[in-house]
Design a protein around this motif. Sequence first.
Motif, PDB file in Angstrom:
ATOM      1  N   THR A 191       0.833  -1.209   0.000  1.00 11.09           N
ATOM      2  CA  THR A 191       0.000   0.000   0.000  1.00 11.09           C
ATOM      3  C   THR A 191       0.864   1.254   0.000  1.00 11.09           C
ATOM      4  OG1 THR A 191      -1.749  -1.182   1.180  1.00 11.09           O
ATOM      5  CG2 THR A 191      -1.831   1.225   1.209  1.00 11.09           C
ATOM      6  N   LEU A 192       1.922   1.261   0.834  1.00  8.88           N
ATOM      7  CA  LEU A 192       2.830   2.407   0.885  1.00  8.88           C
ATOM      8  C   LEU A 192       3.541   2.577  -0.454  1.00  8.88           C
ATOM      9  CD1 LEU A 192       4.425   4.635   2.358  1.00  8.88           C
ATOM     10  CD2 LEU A 192       6.051   2.865   3.072  1.00  8.88           C
ATOM     11  N   ALA A 193       4.029   1.479  -1.035  1.00  3.88           N
ATOM     12  CA  ALA A 193       4.736   1.562  -2.317  1.00  3.88           C
ATOM     13  C   ALA A 193       3.831   2.138  -3.395  1.00  3.88           C
ATOM     14  CB  ALA A 193       5.233   0.170  -2.718  1.00  3.88           C
ATOM     15  N   LEU A 194       2.583   1.678  -3.433  1.00  6.26           N
ATOM     16  CA  LEU A 194       1.632   2.191  -4.426  1.00  6.26           C
ATOM     17  C   LEU A 194       1.366   3.672  -4.209  1.00  6.26           C
ATOM     18  CD1 LEU A 194      -0.384   1.743  -6.747  1.00  6.26           C
ATOM     19  CD2 LEU A 194      -2.075   1.087  -5.009  1.00  6.26           C
ATOM     20  N   ALA A 195       1.209   4.078  -2.961  1.00 13.36           N
ATOM     21  CA  ALA A 195       0.920   5.482  -2.657  1.00 13.36           C
ATOM     22  C   ALA A 195       2.060   6.388  -3.107  1.00 13.36           C
ATOM     23  CB  ALA A 195       0.663   5.651  -1.158  1.00 13.36           C
ATOM     24  N   GLU A 196       3.311   5.963  -2.862  1.00 16.36           N
ATOM     25  CA  GLU A 196       4.450   6.778  -3.268  1.00 16.36           C
ATOM     26  C   GLU A 196       4.566   6.846  -4.785  1.00 16.36           C
ATOM     27  OE1 GLU A 196       6.545   8.656  -1.533  1.00 16.36           O
ATOM     28  OE2 GLU A 196       5.413   8.219   0.291  1.00 16.36           O
ATOM     29  N   LEU A 197       4.333   5.736  -5.463  1.00 16.27           N
ATOM     30  CA  LEU A 197       4.383   5.742  -6.923  1.00 16.27           C
ATOM     31  C   LEU A 197       3.270   6.603  -7.488  1.00 16.27           C
ATOM     32  CD1 LEU A 197       5.598   4.766  -9.559  1.00 16.27           C
ATOM     33  CD2 LEU A 197       4.219   2.679  -9.373  1.00 16.27           C
ATOM     34  N   ARG A 198       2.114   6.541  -6.886  1.00 17.13           N
ATOM     35  CA  ARG A 198       0.986   7.354  -7.339  1.00 17.13           C
ATOM     36  C   ARG A 198       1.309   8.855  -7.229  1.00 17.13           C
ATOM     37  NH1 ARG A 198      -2.851   7.776 -10.657  1.00 17.13           N
ATOM     38  NH2 ARG A 198      -3.800   5.792 -10.121  1.00 17.13           N
ATOM     39  N   LYS A 199       1.961   9.248  -6.141  1.00 22.41           N
ATOM     40  CA  LYS A 199       2.289  10.667  -5.942  1.00 22.41           C
ATOM     41  C   LYS A 199       3.205  11.204  -7.032  1.00 22.41           C
ATOM     42  CE  LYS A 199       2.087  10.548  -0.863  1.00 22.41           C
ATOM     43  NZ  LYS A 199       2.929  10.613   0.360  1.00 22.41           N
ATOM     44  N   SER A 200       4.174  10.385  -7.435  1.00 22.18           N
ATOM     45  CA  SER A 200       5.188  10.872  -8.374  1.00 22.18           C
ATOM     46  C   SER A 200       4.931  10.469  -9.820  1.00 22.18           C
ATOM     47  CB  SER A 200       6.572  10.351  -7.952  1.00 22.18           C
ATOM     48  OG  SER A 200       6.601   8.930  -8.018  1.00 22.18           O
ATOM     49  N   TRP A 201       3.874   9.718 -10.067  1.00 18.92           N
ATOM     50  CA  TRP A 201       3.651   9.150 -11.391  1.00 18.92           C
ATOM     51  C   TRP A 201       3.651  10.217 -12.491  1.00 18.92           C
ATOM     52  CZ3 TRP A 201       4.070   4.660 -13.635  1.00 18.92           C
ATOM     53  CH2 TRP A 201       3.488   4.452 -14.890  1.00 18.92           C
ATOM     54  N   GLY A 202       3.017  11.338 -12.258  1.00 22.58           N
ATOM     55  CA  GLY A 202       2.900  12.374 -13.281  1.00 22.58           C
ATOM     56  C   GLY A 202       4.206  13.023 -13.662  1.00 22.58           C
ATOM     57  N   GLN A 241      -5.250  -1.478  -9.653  1.00 23.16           N
ATOM     58  CA  GLN A 241      -5.917  -1.352 -10.942  1.00 23.16           C
ATOM     59  C   GLN A 241      -5.880   0.053 -11.522  1.00 23.16           C
ATOM     60  OE1 GLN A 241      -9.611  -3.574 -12.176  1.00 23.16           O
ATOM     61  NE2 GLN A 241      -9.822  -3.703  -9.951  1.00 23.16           N
ATOM     62  N   ALA A 242      -6.219   1.046 -10.695  1.00 20.80           N
ATOM     63  CA  ALA A 242      -6.365   2.407 -11.213  1.00 20.80           C
ATOM     64  C   ALA A 242      -5.080   2.903 -11.865  1.00 20.80           C
ATOM     65  CB  ALA A 242      -6.795   3.349 -10.086  1.00 20.80           C
ATOM     66  N   LEU A 282      -2.560   1.076 -12.991  1.00 15.75           N
ATOM     67  CA  LEU A 282      -2.251   0.250 -14.155  1.00 15.75           C
ATOM     68  C   LEU A 282      -3.124   0.624 -15.347  1.00 15.75           C
ATOM     69  CD1 LEU A 282      -1.796  -3.187 -12.356  1.00 15.75           C
ATOM     70  CD2 LEU A 282      -0.008  -1.863 -13.491  1.00 15.75           C
ATOM     71  N   GLU A 283      -4.382   0.953 -15.087  1.00 13.09           N
ATOM     72  CA  GLU A 283      -5.270   1.400 -16.163  1.00 13.09           C
ATOM     73  C   GLU A 283      -4.759   2.720 -16.747  1.00 13.09           C
ATOM     74  OE1 GLU A 283      -7.921   0.226 -17.707  1.00 13.09           O
ATOM     75  OE2 GLU A 283      -8.253  -1.616 -16.583  1.00 13.09           O
ATOM     76  N   GLU A 284      -4.268   3.587 -15.883  1.00 15.36           N
ATOM     77  CA  GLU A 284      -3.698   4.850 -16.362  1.00 15.36           C
ATOM     78  C   GLU A 284      -2.464   4.589 -17.211  1.00 15.36           C
ATOM     79  OE1 GLU A 284      -1.900   8.989 -14.450  1.00 15.36           O
ATOM     80  OE2 GLU A 284      -3.257   7.724 -13.267  1.00 15.36           O
ATOM     81  N   ALA A 285      -1.664   3.601 -16.803  1.00 21.19           N
ATOM     82  CA  ALA A 285      -0.454   3.274 -17.562  1.00 21.19           C
ATOM     83  C   ALA A 285      -0.771   2.723 -18.948  1.00 21.19           C
ATOM     84  CB  ALA A 285       0.392   2.274 -16.778  1.00 21.19           C
ATOM     85  N   LEU A 286      -1.952   2.150 -19.115  1.00 23.25           N
ATOM     86  CA  LEU A 286      -2.350   1.664 -20.446  1.00 23.25           C
ATOM     87  C   LEU A 286      -2.465   2.797 -21.455  1.00 23.25           C
ATOM     88  CD1 LEU A 286      -5.110  -1.012 -19.655  1.00 23.25           C
ATOM     89  CD2 LEU A 286      -2.793  -1.442 -20.491  1.00 23.25           C
ATOM     90  N   ASP A 287      -2.614   4.017 -20.974  1.00 26.08           N
ATOM     91  CA  ASP A 287      -2.746   5.185 -21.861  1.00 26.08           C
ATOM     92  C   ASP A 287      -1.440   5.971 -21.990  1.00 26.08           C
ATOM     93  OD1 ASP A 287      -5.536   4.841 -22.399  1.00 26.08           O
ATOM     94  OD2 ASP A 287      -5.955   5.557 -20.379  1.00 26.08           O
ATOM     95  N   ASP A 288      -0.345   5.440 -21.442  1.00 32.28           N
ATOM     96  CA  ASP A 288       0.919   6.151 -21.499  1.00 32.28           C
ATOM     97  C   ASP A 288       1.401   6.265 -22.942  1.00 32.28           C
ATOM     98  OD1 ASP A 288       3.129   6.983 -19.320  1.00 32.28           O
ATOM     99  OD2 ASP A 288       4.142   6.253 -21.127  1.00 32.28           O
ATOM    100  N   ARG A 289       2.160   7.314 -23.217  1.00 32.80           N
ATOM    101  CA  ARG A 289       2.624   7.525 -24.592  1.00 32.80           C
ATOM    102  C   ARG A 289       3.719   6.541 -24.994  1.00 32.80           C
ATOM    103  NH1 ARG A 289       7.351  10.431 -24.784  1.00 32.80           N
ATOM    104  NH2 ARG A 289       8.081  11.341 -22.811  1.00 32.80           N
ATOM    105  N   ARG A 290       4.396   5.927 -24.012  1.00 32.17           N
ATOM    106  CA  ARG A 290       5.471   4.979 -24.320  1.00 32.17           C
ATOM    107  C   ARG A 290       4.932   3.556 -24.437  1.00 32.17           C
ATOM    108  NH1 ARG A 290      11.075   6.404 -23.319  1.00 32.17           N
ATOM    109  NH2 ARG A 290      11.414   4.166 -23.002  1.00 32.17           N
ATOM    110  N   LYS A 291       5.366   2.874 -25.492  1.00 31.80           N
ATOM    111  CA  LYS A 291       4.871   1.523 -25.742  1.00 31.80           C
ATOM    112  C   LYS A 291       5.333   0.541 -24.675  1.00 31.80           C
ATOM    113  CE  LYS A 291       4.396  -1.825 -29.503  1.00 31.80           C
ATOM    114  NZ  LYS A 291       4.718  -2.104 -30.925  1.00 31.80           N
ATOM    115  N   ASP A 292       6.585   0.682 -24.187  1.00 34.47           N
ATOM    116  CA  ASP A 292       7.071  -0.261 -23.191  1.00 34.47           C
ATOM    117  C   ASP A 292       6.290  -0.148 -21.881  1.00 34.47           C
ATOM    118  OD1 ASP A 292       8.101   2.243 -22.650  1.00 34.47           O
ATOM    119  OD2 ASP A 292      10.067   1.535 -22.020  1.00 34.47           O
TER     120      ASP A 292
END
Length: 494
Positions: free
Chosen positions: A183-194, A217-218, A220-230
């Motif tokens: 949960t902590l790891a996800l929260a930190e990644l979520r904060k800096s994702w943008g 899920q949320a 990962l779903e956002e990552a499906l729309d990322d501009r980078r294919k990898d």
Amino acid sequence: MSALISAALLGTARTAITFEELPTTVRSSTRELDGDPAELLLAAAALEKAYRRGGAGAITATVPTLAPDDVRFTLPESSSTHLLSMLAAKATLLDEWFAVALSRNYRAPDHLVAELLSFARASETHRESILQLVGERGRWLAAQNPEWSKLVRTRDANPDVWRHGSSAQRTQWLMDTRRTDPTLALAELRKSWGTERGEQKAAFVSALAIGLSTDDQALLEEALDDRRKDVRRAAADVLGRLPESEFGERMAARVQEWVRVERKLLRSTMVVLPPEEVDGPARRDGIEDRPNPHTDYRAEYVRQVISATPLSLWNNMIGGAKKTLGMSVDEGWEPILHDAWSNAAAAQNNVEWALELFNTRGVATDRRLLPLVPAKALADLLRAGNGDANVLHPGRAAIYDALRGPWPEDITRAVVAQWERAAARRADGGAKAGEFSRYKYVASLRLAETRFPYSAVTLLDRAAERARDPDWRQTFARTASAITHRKTLLEELT
């Protein structure tokens, strides 16, 4: 010093001498020098050289805290010596040795910790086992040495490393924290994702496979729309491991559109009717055109969709793995469906499907599924083999590797008997004698050293006595000796 060198190369007649780059002590001494510029240059260079060779001045250092106690049992002296020898030789026995030593709560003696850390730094294969063996004291020592400090991973929940560390440190922190506090790891990644750089995002998304849950899920779903294919591919791959997700539901809906079951009196038939072209939502979910010389685009669509579909769908549609695999299907679709179901079973860690695919495909089973297959099923398939193919067939070699030791007596006897047949063919000579050289069997011989039961020593000694080929005679004796040595090393730990 670079200014002095430059002046010496160009000549003091063309370049003014400057002492600004020299250490303060040397610079103050040059003010007392006198003579022509060339003499000043040589005198300044001599002063700096003497200063450099004089060593560093005294500094104030902080005394580190004492290393923590390690209350585990200390390895016996003989075991410690043998461990260093095995690490130097990269012995096949190391996996089993470490498993036994750690299960019996042994630790490395203090005088060996530094040497073991050097092995851990040089090789990744047994790094984690070595670090467990050296324990807290080893991690304490590694933290004092810059060459070993990278061996000490950040395992606490402090996110400072994540916020300020290097790319490698951040990825490692994310992976470690996903194991302890997802949960902590996800929260930190979520904060800096943008604000994350694109080249790092794919690694961060892949790390979410550790401790994966519907909470991820949320993002990962956002990552499906990322501009980078990898990044998009990594997100689709991780979501494929999460059957209870909206992504899985979308894939299941596509399967239900493309696959139907035609019920017949004697046997039901599976009919596959994929579209000529997938739509935008499907491409967003990672379904893409993948040219394959053996199949068309439509077949690849099917492979990708079924690979990411929850296997529970087939239980609902047909009634479980056995019934699904037993259905009649057009001949051209069967290998594609089996590959896709194998991908899904590996991603979803599904034991039921792994076993049924193994029962259906035998030696052609995807290697990723073999660790999920019960040992009895693996052994039964090996018992059903015959002739040299039982050892030489690549598929069976993988099955042997998946069957943990000690192997059953009947399989052990069968393997030794096959080696003896090869040795006899080698001794008889002829045009094909080279095919029965012991070098062709190196993989299975090395595997036998760690998987054969101790009772195999008698079988191998007898095989050595009967062998007419000198190379095979030595091989049987050497393998028997290796098993005896393994028995001695492991008994030292008991």
